[in-house]
Design an enzyme around this catalytic site. Sequence first.
Site, PDB file in Angstrom:
ATOM      1  N   MET A   1       1.912  25.682  54.466  1.00 54.98           N
ATOM      2  CA  MET A   1       0.941  25.211  55.496  1.00 54.98           C
ATOM      3  C   MET A   1      -0.234  25.684  55.512  1.00 54.98           C
ATOM      4  O   MET A   1      -0.510  26.600  55.351  1.00 54.98           O
ATOM      5  CB  MET A   1       1.633  25.106  56.753  1.00 54.98           C
ATOM      6  CG  MET A   1       0.787  24.370  58.087  1.00 54.98           C
ATOM      7  SD  MET A   1       0.600  22.650  57.862  1.00 54.98           S
ATOM      8  CE  MET A   1       2.187  22.352  58.146  1.00 54.98           C
TER       9      MET A   1
ATOM     10  N   ASP B   1      -4.786  28.255  52.940  1.00 55.85           N
ATOM     11  CA  ASP B   1      -5.117  29.432  52.361  1.00 55.85           C
ATOM     12  C   ASP B   1      -4.843  29.668  50.904  1.00 55.85           C
ATOM     13  O   ASP B   1      -3.812  29.261  50.283  1.00 55.85           O
ATOM     14  CB  ASP B   1      -4.453  30.561  53.114  1.00 55.85           C
ATOM     15  CG  ASP B   1      -4.564  32.124  52.761  1.00 55.85           C
ATOM     16  OD1 ASP B   1      -5.687  32.263  52.341  1.00 55.85           O
ATOM     17  OD2 ASP B   1      -3.591  33.057  52.604  1.00 55.85           O
TER      18      ASP B   1
ATOM     19  N   SER C   1       3.416  30.292  51.296  1.00 59.30           N
ATOM     20  CA  SER C   1       3.509  30.463  52.585  1.00 59.30           C
ATOM     21  C   SER C   1       4.949  29.639  53.022  1.00 59.30           C
ATOM     22  O   SER C   1       6.034  30.135  52.256  1.00 59.30           O
ATOM     23  CB  SER C   1       2.425  30.078  53.605  1.00 59.30           C
ATOM     24  OG  SER C   1       2.635  30.239  54.912  1.00 59.30           O
ATOM     25  N   THR C   2       4.894  28.966  53.971  1.00 60.56           N
ATOM     26  CA  THR C   2       6.305  28.119  54.282  1.00 60.56           C
ATOM     27  C   THR C   2       6.976  27.687  53.004  1.00 60.56           C
ATOM     28  O   THR C   2       6.551  26.965  52.321  1.00 60.56           O
ATOM     29  CB  THR C   2       5.907  27.022  55.317  1.00 60.56           C
ATOM     30  OG1 THR C   2       5.008  27.495  56.365  1.00 60.56           O
ATOM     31  CG2 THR C   2       7.260  26.567  55.993  1.00 60.56           C
TER      32      THR C   2
ATOM     33  N   HIS D   1       2.986  34.816  52.648  1.00 58.41           N
ATOM     34  CA  HIS D   1       2.908  35.170  54.218  1.00 58.41           C
ATOM     35  C   HIS D   1       4.159  35.557  54.923  1.00 58.41           C
ATOM     36  O   HIS D   1       5.234  34.712  54.760  1.00 58.41           O
ATOM     37  CB  HIS D   1       2.297  33.766  54.916  1.00 58.41           C
ATOM     38  CG  HIS D   1       0.792  33.436  54.647  1.00 58.41           C
ATOM     39  ND1 HIS D   1       0.322  32.280  54.536  1.00 58.41           N
ATOM     40  CD2 HIS D   1       0.020  34.207  53.777  1.00 58.41           C
ATOM     41  CE1 HIS D   1      -0.827  32.207  54.020  1.00 58.41           C
ATOM     42  NE2 HIS D   1      -0.919  33.387  53.594  1.00 58.41           N
TER      43      HIS D   1
END
Length: 342
Positions: A281, A284, A161-162, A187
Amino acid sequence: MRPIRVLIVEDSIVFRELLVQNLSRDPAIQVVGTAKDPFEARDAIIEYKPDVMTLDVELPRMNGIEFLRKLMPQYPLPVVVISSLSDKVFDALNAGAVDFVAKPTVTGRAQLEDFIRNELMVKIKIASTARISNIKKTVMLNEQQSLSVKGNNLIVAIGASTGGTEAIFSVAKDFGTDIPGIVVVQHMPPGFTGMYAKRLDDQCRIQVKEAQTGDRVLPGHMLIAPGGDAHMRLVKVNGVYQVEVKQGPRVNGHCPSVDVLFESVARVAGANAVGIILTGMGGDGAKGLLSMRKAGARTIGQDESTCVVYGMPKVAYDLGAVEHQEKLTDIAGRTYSLLNKM
């Protein structure tokens, strides 16, 4: 706990004021200043010392990407880019931005306010926790490693993600064409995943594309789940790995979800897989990675010292899902090592 101090850099007066009004409604955020171009922004950074800056890519006098390249060495701070649908956003991430949001195409005030509250505010709060020193601006290709185990029964699954766009590239650029088929969930808003796949395809030895239902998972190829309202799962059809991209509700707040992909890999590939969870973050992918490990797969988590946000890998590690915790630069090598023992 003091609020997150935010500087808004946006040349549109109307949109800038809308950002100020809506971000200021959150008690966790304090808008300390605004700027309409990079020169005003530089002065505001020195004066206000913000915790996070939002940055439009298209700005007068100097574009946001060039500004980032000049800014980050002197005044490193977390930056959330607000971008229209363009691959320039990946240049911004490479230049040091932490994350981005897709600029809404709608003009209605209610829809714009919904975007600010439900997307931008979340990204600002995540960015405030980012480790700026772990954002890589240039990555050189390392010497290609080799795979001693051949065959089409192995699979590599990656979730991030991030900070993940640069982290995935850091891993993928060290993979050679002999690597087993790779499936990825990063993501990302809809529309950007196709451009990201094309960018990786141009920069890596492996072939990369945005996934579609029925795509075969082949050695030396990476399939990236499309952003939007569909999840990607691994399936096996006539003994051959394929992906299925199917609409579904959000899982852990995300669609596509890393957990959904990893759970399918656990079911379909079992012990013939390597799972990798990278910076991001939230949690998931953690439970899915645990399912993979319980099914006999080998698992790798990015370590805290190299994560932009040590969230997803930490949750996975705390659950016992991570077999090997590695620095980002060592993940490709560990992947080859594990594959060679299968």
